[in-house]
Design an enzyme around this catalytic site. Structure first.
Site, PDB file in Angstrom:
ATOM      1  N   ILE A  52       1.197  -1.198   0.073  1.00  0.00           N
ATOM      2  CA  ILE A  52      -0.201  -0.022  -0.083  1.00  0.00           C
ATOM      3  C   ILE A  52       0.876   1.248   0.176  1.00  0.00           C
ATOM      4  CG2 ILE A  52      -1.811   1.346   1.071  1.00  0.00           C
ATOM      5  CD1 ILE A  52      -2.645  -1.802   0.452  1.00  0.00           C
ATOM      6  N   HIS A  54       0.491   4.502   1.225  1.00  0.00           N
ATOM      7  CA  HIS A  54      -0.258   5.096   2.318  1.00  0.00           C
ATOM      8  C   HIS A  54      -0.404   6.402   1.889  1.00  0.00           C
ATOM      9  CE1 HIS A  54      -0.863   1.616   4.896  1.00  0.00           C
ATOM     10  NE2 HIS A  54       0.557   1.488   4.650  1.00  0.00           N
ATOM     11  N   SER A 340       5.949   2.999   1.139  1.00  0.00           N
ATOM     12  CA  SER A 340       5.542   4.271   0.715  1.00  0.00           C
ATOM     13  C   SER A 340       6.403   5.631   0.587  1.00  0.00           C
ATOM     14  CB  SER A 340       4.324   4.936   1.426  1.00  0.00           C
ATOM     15  OG  SER A 340       3.455   3.765   1.881  1.00  0.00           O
TER      16      SER A 340
HETATM   17  C1  LIG Z   1       3.732  -7.188   7.198  1.00  0.00           C
HETATM   18  C2  LIG Z   1       4.524  -5.775   6.577  1.00  0.00           C
HETATM   19  C3  LIG Z   1       3.412  -4.944   5.823  1.00  0.00           C
HETATM   20  C4  LIG Z   1       3.710  -3.901   5.465  1.00  0.00           C
HETATM   21  N1  LIG Z   1       2.948  -3.119   4.457  1.00  0.00           N
HETATM   22  C5  LIG Z   1       3.348  -1.903   4.153  1.00  0.00           C
HETATM   23  C6  LIG Z   1       2.548  -1.220   3.321  1.00  0.00           C
HETATM   24  O1  LIG Z   1       1.554  -1.535   2.900  1.00  0.00           O
HETATM   25  N2  LIG Z   1       2.881   0.217   2.940  1.00  0.00           N
HETATM   26  C7  LIG Z   1       4.325   0.427   3.492  1.00  0.00           C
HETATM   27  O2  LIG Z   1       4.670   1.477   2.841  1.00  0.00           O
HETATM   28  N3  LIG Z   1       5.057  -0.126   3.954  1.00  0.00           N
HETATM   29  C8  LIG Z   1       4.664  -1.368   4.288  1.00  0.00           C
HETATM   30  N4  LIG Z   1       5.621  -2.152   5.123  1.00  0.00           N
HETATM   31  C9  LIG Z   1       6.914  -1.517   5.465  1.00  0.00           C
HETATM   32  C10 LIG Z   1       7.865  -1.753   3.933  1.00  0.00           C
HETATM   33  O3  LIG Z   1       7.638  -3.032   3.654  1.00  0.00           O
HETATM   34  C11 LIG Z   1       9.400  -1.925   4.421  1.00  0.00           C
HETATM   35  O4  LIG Z   1       9.463  -0.613   5.207  1.00  0.00           O
HETATM   36  C12 LIG Z   1      10.213  -1.767   3.227  1.00  0.00           C
HETATM   37  O5  LIG Z   1      10.225  -3.002   2.533  1.00  0.00           O
HETATM   38  C13 LIG Z   1      11.820  -1.874   3.953  1.00  0.00           C
HETATM   39  O6  LIG Z   1      12.610  -1.973   2.943  1.00  0.00           O
HETATM   40  P1  LIG Z   1      14.165  -1.924   3.118  1.00  0.00           P
HETATM   41  O7  LIG Z   1      14.848  -1.821   1.774  1.00  0.00           O
HETATM   42  O8  LIG Z   1      14.627  -0.915   4.179  1.00  0.00           O
HETATM   43  O9  LIG Z   1      14.438  -3.372   3.965  1.00  0.00           O
HETATM   44  P2  LIG Z   1      14.518  -4.811   3.321  1.00  0.00           P
HETATM   45  O10 LIG Z   1      13.457  -5.002   2.165  1.00  0.00           O
HETATM   46  O11 LIG Z   1      14.697  -5.793   4.173  1.00  0.00           O
HETATM   47  O12 LIG Z   1      15.884  -5.015   2.400  1.00  0.00           O
HETATM   48  C14 LIG Z   1      17.272  -4.957   3.302  1.00  0.00           C
HETATM   49  C15 LIG Z   1      18.288  -5.930   2.420  1.00  0.00           C
HETATM   50  O13 LIG Z   1      19.539  -5.922   3.259  1.00  0.00           O
HETATM   51  C16 LIG Z   1      20.077  -7.251   2.900  1.00  0.00           C
HETATM   52  N5  LIG Z   1      20.970  -7.349   3.814  1.00  0.00           N
HETATM   53  C17 LIG Z   1      20.677  -7.855   5.112  1.00  0.00           C
HETATM   54  N6  LIG Z   1      21.903  -7.740   5.826  1.00  0.00           N
HETATM   55  C18 LIG Z   1      22.936  -7.614   4.930  1.00  0.00           C
HETATM   56  C19 LIG Z   1      24.388  -7.687   4.973  1.00  0.00           C
HETATM   57  N7  LIG Z   1      24.966  -7.970   6.065  1.00  0.00           N
HETATM   58  N8  LIG Z   1      24.973  -7.549   3.712  1.00  0.00           N
HETATM   59  C20 LIG Z   1      24.399  -7.257   2.603  1.00  0.00           C
HETATM   60  N9  LIG Z   1      22.938  -7.288   2.400  1.00  0.00           N
HETATM   61  C21 LIG Z   1      22.382  -7.248   3.515  1.00  0.00           C
HETATM   62  C22 LIG Z   1      18.796  -8.217   2.971  1.00  0.00           C
HETATM   63  O14 LIG Z   1      18.979  -9.379   2.248  1.00  0.00           O
HETATM   64  C23 LIG Z   1      17.702  -7.191   2.363  1.00  0.00           C
HETATM   65  O15 LIG Z   1      17.493  -7.661   0.850  1.00  0.00           O
HETATM   66  C24 LIG Z   1       5.229  -3.390   5.699  1.00  0.00           C
HETATM   67  C25 LIG Z   1       6.167  -4.328   6.198  1.00  0.00           C
HETATM   68  C26 LIG Z   1       5.584  -5.654   6.629  1.00  0.00           C
HETATM   69  C27 LIG Z   1       6.557  -6.677   7.151  1.00  0.00           C
END
Ligand SMILES: Cc1cc2nc3c(=O)[nH]c(=O)nc-3n(C[C@H](O)[C@H](O)[C@H](O)COP(=O)(O)OP(=O)(O)OC[C@H]3O[C@@H](n4cnc5c(N)ncnc54)[C@H](O)[C@@H]3O)c2cc1C
Length: 478
Positions: A52, A54, A340
């Site tokens: 979503i 938001h 979002s």
């Molecule tokens: C149940 C649920 C529902 C959600 N719904 C929404 C929604 O509807 N709308 C919204 O806006 N947000 C939502 N969110 C939040 C959103 O999904 C996250 O905020 C977002 O995906 C985070 O992205 P990221 O890149 O920070 O983390 P991640 O996608 O976790 O990426 C981190 C990456 O780092 C890598 N990594 C970890 N350690 C290492 C290392 N030592 N060396 C190299 N790479 C590493 C991992 O493999 C991973 O690929 C939701 C989350 C959840 C769990």
């Protein structure tokens, strides 16, 4: 020092935040390296969430969550158009009943106005019913958020990383960061890669990655959210995202069409200790079904095709923490609405690094922001006919449920960042995501991966590590 691979910025983690950041920093002229632990980008939290976009009425005014959500949501329409990512501004309804419910909605409305969210209003009675005829008659009022949308979360991350790579960024997969040393003028990562600036976007692990460099960050723990996914023919039971009033644990269970036309129910919110996995539970599924039925009694549960779970990176402060010290930028607590907010987080990171003189003086002169994907299903008959005449592979359907052609699978295996596994194909094309969940097309996909990657069929994996599809050759080798 001369043998080191040198970059302006090393981004750790290829989730939606790391991928959009890599694209933004490349646009700003930086030489960017992304190090991702898994075999593909979008393998962490970005792979399993509600998708979503938001509107931004939920977070407390003045917080990073509020500011970045509203800005990210505003950037999303143009961004997804540039990157050919599925997105639709379908609107959302936060539903409630009675005077107490109405009072809760008014709090949200005021908060949304303070956050600068446009298109908010309270709807009641018959007007609500006209918007969503399948809503429970117990629900008599709702906050309508017209700017709320739906997006394919992993599609956004893959496209952003692909576009960054098309413009010169480098991505190394299967490369977990295990050591970071502060040396003269910057950081040495895994003893091989050097940059004056690091962006630690490692999601749930980012505080541990920061600790490798001696950088303190808030603790995080996993908060699991389970889902139930219904087939595409159920997508129309509601036309907007339906929520109930949020609680401290999150925005609660929703019923929503997805950007790909399915119907999504969930998520639960369960705080777990570190190391928790993405297992689904009978109790969690029951909770989702009960909550969904309360909102939409006719929810067609017979259309269930799968269930899954994702892990939120829940931080101690409850807000997104984005801290830059000595060239090391760490992100923690990027739970919802992190998807979002991700475009705005990427923009902010560019500003923060730029202010410290850690980026080149000028943006990239010939940056191309556009990434195109060939999707025959979204074409007119005439366009598709012409395409198939030019390249018959687009006319050979491999995944029958989702009508995905050999040409699209071939593209996914070559377009940046190329798919390496069955899951990689799935997230790029939707092959195996339909009703049969890969029952029919998996053997053909294995053959195509083998052909296009020049590897043996027994070396094809589902996802990370030794998740081989075939154990060994039988029946004379075929
Ligand atoms: C149940 C649920 C529902 C959600 N719904 C929404 C929604 O509807 N709308 C919204 O806006 N947000 C939502 N969110 C939040 C959103 O999904 C996250 O905020 C977002 O995906 C985070 O992205 P990221 O890149 O920070 O983390 P991640 O996608 O976790 O990426 C981190 C990456 O780092 C890598 N990594 C970890 N350690 C290492 C290392 N030592 N060396 C190299 N790479 C590493 C991992 O493999 C991973 O690929 C939701 C989350 C959840 C769990």
């Amino acid at each position: 020092m001369e043998t080191l691979a040198r970059y302006d910025v090393i981004v750790i983690g290829g989730g939606v935040v790391g991928s959009l950041t890599a694209r933004e920093l490349t646009r700003l002229g930086a030489r960017v390296l992304v190090l991702e632990a898994k075999s593909d980008v979008a393998s962490g939290t970005t792979a399993a969430n509600s998708g979503i976009v938001h509107a931004g009425f939920d977070a407390e005014p003045g917080t990073n969550k509020a500011k970045l959500n509203v800005r990210g949501s505003a950037l999303m329409p143009a961004l997804t158009k540039e990157l050919s990512v599925r997105y639709a501004q379908i609107g959302a309804l936060v539903t409630a009943s009675g005077n107490e419910g109405l009072a809760g909605l008014e709090v949200l409305l005021e908060r949304g106005k303070k956050n600068g969210v446009a298109g908010l209003s309270i709807v009641r009675g018959e007007k609500l019913r006209a918007l969503e005829p399948n809503l429970s008659t117990e629900l008599d009022c709702a906050l309508l958020a017209e700017t709320s949308g739906i997006v394919c979360p992993y599609g956004l991350a893959i496209a952003a990383m692909g576009n960054a790579m098309d413009n010169g960024a480098e991505l190394l997969r299967n490369t977990p960061v295990t050591g970071i040393e502060k040396i003269d003028g910057g950081y040495l990562v895994n003893g091989t890669y050097f940059a004056p600036a690091i962006v630690d976007a490692a999601g749930l692990a980012s505080h541990h990655v920061a600790a490798l460099a001696g950088v303190k960050a808030q603790n995080q723990h996993p908060r699991r959210g389970e889902y139930l996914l219904l087939d595409r023919n159920c997508g129309g039971v509601v036309t907007r995202t339906i929520f109930t009033l949020p609680t401290k644990a999150g925005k609660g269970i929703l019923v929503s069409p997805t950007a790909d036309g399915n119907l999504l129910l969930g998520p639960t919110a369960e705080d777990l200790p570190e190391g928790a996995n993405c297992a689904v539970t009978a109790a969690g599924q029951d909770k989702i079904i009960a909550a969904a039925k309360k909102m939409v009694p006719s929810v067609p549960l017979g259309g269930r095709i799968t269930s899954f779970a994702g892990l939120r990176a829940a931080g101690e402060s409850g807000d997104f923490e984005i801290d830059l010290t000595d060239g090391f930028l760490v992100l923690t607590g990027i739970e919802s609405p992190g998807l979002s907010a991700a475009p705005a987080i990427a923009e902010l990171i560019g500003e923060m690094l730029g202010e410290k003189g850690l980026l080149p003086a000028k943006p990239m002169a010939n940056f191309n922001p556009v990434r195109t994907v060939v999707r025959p299903k979204e074409m007119t008959d005439a366009e598709r006919d012409a395409l198939i005449k030019r390249d018959p592979a687009y006319g050979r359907i491999v995944c029958r449920c989702e009508e995905i052609s050999e040409g699209e699978i071939r593209d996914a295996l070559h377009q940046n960042p190329p798919a390496l596994t069955m899951d990689g194909i799935k997230r790029r094309t939707r092959a195996t995501m339909g009703r049969c969940q890969g029952g029919f097309c998996s053997p053909s996909l294995v053959a195509l991966i083998s052909r296009e990657r020049g590897i043996d069929e027994t070396d094809v994996t589902k996802g990370d590590g030794a998740s081989f599809i075939a154990h060994e050759r039988t029946k004379g080798g075929n």
